[in-house]
Design an enzyme around this catalytic site. Structure first.
Site, PDB file in Angstrom:
ATOM      1  N   GLN A 246       0.837  -1.204   0.000  1.00 22.40           N
ATOM      2  CA  GLN A 246       0.000   0.000   0.000  1.00 22.40           C
ATOM      3  C   GLN A 246       0.867   1.247   0.000  1.00 22.40           C
ATOM      4  OE1 GLN A 246      -3.452   0.534  -1.025  1.00 22.40           O
ATOM      5  NE2 GLN A 246      -3.004  -1.450  -0.146  1.00 22.40           N
ATOM      6  N   HIS A 249       2.286   3.054  -3.189  1.00 22.92           N
ATOM      7  CA  HIS A 249       1.429   3.792  -4.113  1.00 22.92           C
ATOM      8  C   HIS A 249       1.740   5.273  -4.174  1.00 22.92           C
ATOM      9  CE1 HIS A 249      -1.624   1.408  -6.021  1.00 22.92           C
ATOM     10  NE2 HIS A 249      -1.769   0.676  -4.936  1.00 22.92           N
ATOM     11  N   GLU A 313      -9.976   2.066   3.441  1.00 18.99           N
ATOM     12  CA  GLU A 313     -10.278   1.731   2.042  1.00 18.99           C
ATOM     13  C   GLU A 313     -10.182   0.215   1.840  1.00 18.99           C
ATOM     14  OE1 GLU A 313      -7.193   2.771  -0.683  1.00 18.99           O
ATOM     15  OE2 GLU A 313      -8.565   2.915  -2.385  1.00 18.99           O
ATOM     16  N   HIS A 314      -9.069  -0.371   2.295  1.00 18.04           N
ATOM     17  CA  HIS A 314      -8.910  -1.834   2.242  1.00 18.04           C
ATOM     18  C   HIS A 314      -8.797  -2.340   3.674  1.00 18.04           C
ATOM     19  CE1 HIS A 314      -6.799  -0.201  -1.351  1.00 18.04           C
ATOM     20  NE2 HIS A 314      -7.449  -1.162  -1.971  1.00 18.04           N
ATOM     21  N   ASP A 347      -6.753  -5.672  -6.115  1.00 18.22           N
ATOM     22  CA  ASP A 347      -6.229  -4.590  -6.948  1.00 18.22           C
ATOM     23  C   ASP A 347      -6.277  -4.975  -8.427  1.00 18.22           C
ATOM     24  OD1 ASP A 347      -5.653  -2.960  -4.827  1.00 18.22           O
ATOM     25  OD2 ASP A 347      -3.518  -3.436  -4.762  1.00 18.22           O
ATOM     26  N   HIS A 406     -56.000  16.200  -5.148  1.00 19.36           N
ATOM     27  CA  HIS A 406     -55.428  14.853  -5.069  1.00 19.36           C
ATOM     28  C   HIS A 406     -56.549  13.831  -4.860  1.00 19.36           C
ATOM     29  CE1 HIS A 406     -51.633  16.923  -4.473  1.00 19.36           C
ATOM     30  NE2 HIS A 406     -50.968  15.783  -4.399  1.00 19.36           N
TER      31      HIS A 406
END
Ligand code: HSO
Ligand code: ZN
Length: 418
Positions: A246, A249, A313-314, A347, A406
């Site tokens: 991770q 990145h 996120e993960h 991924d 109505h």
């Protein structure tokens, strides 16, 4: 570097990165609004240091890209695409369902794809053909007829091959906040889209959030993150490997280990040191490790509660009974269960989507899926029998609200003799 963390402070920092670029992004958006294509050429020269001749990738370039990519790579991309397509096909709704819930009262849902979407595929530090697949394949499975892709120059042949395998042929070489502005507002070359999806750096994410009145977005998907829940059964080498995967990145990536084993963080720290010795992306990893660290929890319940606060996120679950932990967690973009499920599978190739909410947004948003590319209309169909069955209820409620017309719109139908 590898240190005990205060997760509240950690999360606070991830959010404030976004706020910090607001003024710069607003100026870029204004430039694109005013000058259209000309601003795209100008910002590309300024930020990417590239003088563009044109924006659109031509059919010849798509074709030529195959010559620059090895066959085995093309095969792997095709296999990944097939897995991503299969997983997303499983999510597809029936285009129309209708059900009679009372005599003569039929209700249902009609699902319709969006007309035109924009996908942002990052470039720059690395080529991301996997993201080209993750953003466009679900849109295709949903049935979106026009898919527009923006990616920063120089456009990598691998990205073009991935788009071609996915069946997408509209691609522009523009990145950053200016690409998001172009897709949201439209320019001479790029028609505006209804919705923009895809991950990006803080500038891209801030631009997506700023332009929501023009184009809907998926969710904030900024620098990558991993949360790892581990106990004493976890293999420190596996945990460290996921942290490094991770961290490589982005200097802004963040990794959090939450463990019930007080001895584990030091073992993971030693493994990180050992494994990163020869890492080609070492300087990025070092920066990202500055945003990373661990928390020792008293027991698994406390660890899970802390991870729910992080909403990573993960989420990687490396504990003795990972399936019961899976049951207990609430907040995560994508979940990787058990010691062998490296995040890298999601991924690239298991078929699940890697475009996921970051910075705690997994508390309220789901990762990218087919539903992001569709909207639904509820449907009802009432016949004479349903009119009698339900008409009285409508008349009573409409009258109570003082909405005479109505009530009358039902009464006039009930009075009609066949
Ligand atoms: N981990 C990234 C996706 C990615 N990994 C692309 C490798 N390539 C965000 O989910
Ligand atoms: Zn990744």
């Amino acid at each position: 570097m590898w240190k005990a963390l205060d997760i509240e402070e950690w999360q606070e920092r991830r959010r404030s990165d976004l706020a910090g670029v607001g003024a710069a992004v607003a100026a870029i958006v204004e430039g694109v609004r005013k000058d259209g294509d000309e601003a795209l050429y100008r910002f590309t020269k300024e930020f990417d240091r590239i003088v563009l001749e044109d924006l659109a990738v031509t059919p010849e370039e798509f074709e030529g890209a195959y010559e620059e990519v090895e066959d085995s790579l093309i095969e792997s991309l095709a296999e990944a695409e097939a897995h991503i397509r299969r997983f997303h096909e499983l999510q597809r709704n029936r285009s129309l369902w209708l059900e009679e819930v009372e005599p003569g009262v039929i209700v249902g849902v009609k699902t319709t794809p969006l007309d035109r979407i924009g996908a942002y595929v990052p470039g720059g530090r690395a080529a991301y053909p996997s993201t080209a697949l993750m953003t466009t394949v679900p849109a295709q499975v949903a049935g979106v007829p026009e898919i527009c892709v923006c990616t920063p120059p120089p456009v990598h042949p691998l990205t073009l091959v991935a788009l071609d395998i996915a069946g997408v042929d509209e691609c522009y070489r523009v990145g950053g906040a200016q690409a998001i502005a172009a897709m949201a507002l439209g320019t001479e070359s790029i028609d505006p889209v209804q919705k923009i999806v895809g991950p990006g750096n803080v500038y891209v994410t801030a631009a997506k959030m700023m332009l929501r009145e023009h184009a809907e977005i998926d969710f904030p998907a900024g620098p990558s993150e991993i949360g790892i829940l581990a106990d004493s059964t976890a293999d420190p080498a596996f945990v460290a490997a996921d942290v490094l995967a991770q961290a490589e990145h982005d200097p802004h990536a963040g990794c959090v280990l939450i463990t019930t084993d007080a001895a584990l963080p030091a073992k993971v720290g030693a493994e990180i040191k050992r494994q990163m010795k020869n890492a080609p992306r070492r300087s990025i990893i070092e920066a990202a490790l500055g945003n990373s660290g661990y928390v020792v929890a008293a027991d698994l319940d406390e660890a899970i509660a802390a991870m729910d606060y992080v909403a990573p996120e993960h989420l990687s679950i490396q504990v003795a009974d990972p399936l019961s932990t899976l049951n207990a967690v609430h907040n995560a973009g994508s979940i990787f269960v058990g010691p062998y499920t490296a995040v890298a599978f999601g991924d690239y190739a298991s078929g699940t989507n890697h475009v996921l909410p970051t910075a705690g947004f997994a508390r309220v948003f789901s990762g990218l899926d087919v539903h992001h590319f569709c909207k639904t209309s509820s449907v009802q169909m009432i016949d004479r029998e349903g009119l009698e069955w339900l008409g009285g209820v409508v008349e009573t409620l409409a009258t109570a609200e003082g909405l005479h017309a109505h009530a009358e719109s039902v009464r006039i139908r009930r009075r009609k003799k066949d």
